[in-house]
Design a protein around this motif. Sequence first.
Motif, short mmCIF file in Angstrom:
data_model
loop_
_atom_site.label_atom_id
_atom_site.label_comp_id
_atom_site.label_asym_id
_atom_site.label_seq_id
_atom_site.Cartn_x
_atom_site.Cartn_y
_atom_site.Cartn_z
N MET A 1 41.54 46.34 39.69
CA MET A 1 41.11 46.34 41.08
C MET A 1 39.81 47.11 41.18
SD MET A 1 41.86 45.63 44.35
CE MET A 1 43.55 45.54 44.73
N PHE A 2 38.85 46.51 41.81
CA PHE A 2 37.55 47.13 42.00
C PHE A 2 37.47 47.70 43.41
CE2 PHE A 2 37.05 43.89 38.80
CZ PHE A 2 36.26 44.51 37.84
N ILE A 11 29.37 39.84 49.19
CA ILE A 11 28.58 39.18 48.14
C ILE A 11 29.50 38.61 47.06
CG2 ILE A 11 26.91 39.59 46.28
CD1 ILE A 11 25.58 41.65 48.20
N VAL A 12 30.48 39.40 46.64
CA VAL A 12 31.42 38.93 45.61
C VAL A 12 32.22 37.74 46.14
CG1 VAL A 12 33.48 39.56 44.29
CG2 VAL A 12 31.55 41.14 44.42
N ALA A 13 32.66 37.81 47.40
CA ALA A 13 33.40 36.70 47.99
C ALA A 13 32.56 35.43 48.00
CB ALA A 13 33.86 37.05 49.40
N LEU A 14 31.31 35.56 48.36
CA LEU A 14 30.42 34.40 48.38
C LEU A 14 30.22 33.82 46.98
CD1 LEU A 14 28.61 32.59 50.11
CD2 LEU A 14 26.75 34.21 49.72
N VAL A 48 41.51 38.21 44.42
CA VAL A 48 42.43 39.35 44.31
C VAL A 48 41.97 40.28 43.19
CG1 VAL A 48 44.81 40.04 43.76
CG2 VAL A 48 44.38 38.07 45.26
N PHE A 49 41.59 39.72 42.05
CA PHE A 49 41.17 40.53 40.90
C PHE A 49 39.98 41.43 41.25
CE2 PHE A 49 38.55 41.12 37.08
CZ PHE A 49 39.46 41.79 36.27
N GLU A 56 48.77 40.47 49.53
CA GLU A 56 49.41 40.29 50.83
C GLU A 56 48.51 39.50 51.78
OE1 GLU A 56 49.18 43.51 49.49
OE2 GLU A 56 51.21 43.43 48.66
N GLU A 57 47.22 39.78 51.75
CA GLU A 57 46.29 39.03 52.60
C GLU A 57 46.24 37.56 52.19
OE1 GLU A 57 42.95 42.36 53.85
OE2 GLU A 57 42.84 41.48 51.84
#
Length: 192
Positions: A1-2, A11-14, A48-49, A56-57
């Motif tokens: 987990m970061f 940014i990571v999500a994109l 998640v990683f 949960e989200e």
Amino acid sequence: MFHLTPREREIVALLIFAFTYVLISGRRLKVIPLNRPAAAVFGTAMMVFFGVMTSEEVYHAINYDTLVLLLGMSLISAYLQLGGFFDWLADAILRFARTPTRLLFYLVIASGVLSALLVNDTICFMLTPVVIAVVVRGGLPLVPYLLALAMSANLGSVATLVGNPQNMIIGQMSGIKFARFLFQWLQLQFWV
């Protein structure tokens, strides 16, 4: 987990979204032999990683009611196919329609009305085998009838809360009642 700042998380999500999109479309491009569900699960696992979402989200982001409804409709369609219903219906439709123009008209009306009452995806699942059977038996071109099916199912689905998954989610989130949604949609039709 970061542990990411909100900006880094965006940014990571994109980046994960873009990579997942490439994976999903990669099969169509025949670059990466990964099917769409596997690519979507991989993208979710990456979210998640890297700490963009918690497990949960992710769990709460899935609308299980909509998935169960779509699964149920798909199962009904599969059993109707196995039972020979679509072949029987194709013969009856050809006898009733008599001309290609009338067949197209009836297809548009039936698909639109049924898509208002059931999920439009399911109507397309259920009617596509019928349309193919009718068109092949009638010696007609396939594309215009399949396009008419898809477009009329899309148009009909906006009329009710059960017409498409987006409306189901809107109904669940807003708490709007079925009759009120339909009544407001009908009012809108008279203004257009």
